[in-house]
Design an enzyme around this catalytic site. Sequence first.
Site, mmCIF file in Angstrom:
data_model
loop_
_atom_site.group_PDB
_atom_site.id
_atom_site.type_symbol
_atom_site.label_atom_id
_atom_site.label_comp_id
_atom_site.label_asym_id
_atom_site.label_seq_id
_atom_site.Cartn_x
_atom_site.Cartn_y
_atom_site.Cartn_z
ATOM 1 N N GLU A 73 0.827 -1.214 0.000
ATOM 2 C CA GLU A 73 0.000 0.000 0.000
ATOM 3 C C GLU A 73 0.861 1.263 0.000
ATOM 4 O OE1 GLU A 73 -4.183 -0.982 1.973
ATOM 5 O OE2 GLU A 73 -2.514 -1.531 3.281
ATOM 6 N N GLU A 122 -4.112 -9.513 3.383
ATOM 7 C CA GLU A 122 -4.781 -9.135 4.632
ATOM 8 C C GLU A 122 -5.969 -10.017 4.986
ATOM 9 O OE1 GLU A 122 -2.648 -5.233 3.627
ATOM 10 O OE2 GLU A 122 -3.472 -6.959 2.548
#
Length: 268
Positions: free
Chosen positions: A131, A151
């Site tokens: 990210e 995730e």
Amino acid sequence: MTDASAGRRTDASPSAGAGAGAHAPSPLRIERFPDRVVATLDRPDVRNAIDQRTVDALHLLCAELEAIPRILILTGAGGVFASGADIAQLRERRADDARRGINANAFIRVAELPMPVIAALDGYALGGGAELAYAADIRIATPSLKIGNPETGLGILAAAGASWRLKEIVGDARAAEMLLTGRTVQADEALAIGLVSALHPASELLGAAHAIADRIARNDRDATIATKRVFRAPRAEHPRVDHEAQAVLFESPEKFRRMTEFLERKQP
């Protein structure tokens, strides 16, 4: 490092983000040049996992680059960009922490820096590391890159930018498949889908990032800042935002100087 930046370092500082735990090594090693800053994620014992101190150091660096705009090159030490968020800290975070957007707000600030951000990726760029890479304007990598967002396998979602930035980079269908499966993308596929723009041997990666920075630095800084701002503006603001930015540049002395030089070079 290329000739344009060689010998121009103004400061090499390991101290950013050292306010808490000032006696511990900084998680972000910083080298400053007149036209750029190189920030190296440096927690090799945990594959540069992004912890609270790293987030704090990123905020300090962003404050500096907001005040004095320069190109930012982000990279990682030890053959790894960042293996993700620090799971030990992440496990202890609760609902209020999620609503604070601890990592997301730092990465938004990186993305919104006035001058371009170049991410030079080696090895793992996973979870929060991916990210942070998505927040860059330009991403290059080594053939050993492994990037993705696992995730959901840890019972959470990629909430620090992947859910909106990744689809802007690779398209809705590809981003949905990557996020919902949580699979890791290898370097060749990352290049093929436009997640990175070039692959370089590890020994040449930072030099390639500097070469990109050199090319940017040769251009007019105000025009570069305007281009990044307009590029990131919401679709609904175009073309008004383009015209307003161009109106300012059309009156700038640098525009007249550069165009005059161009025309004089064209004279027989």
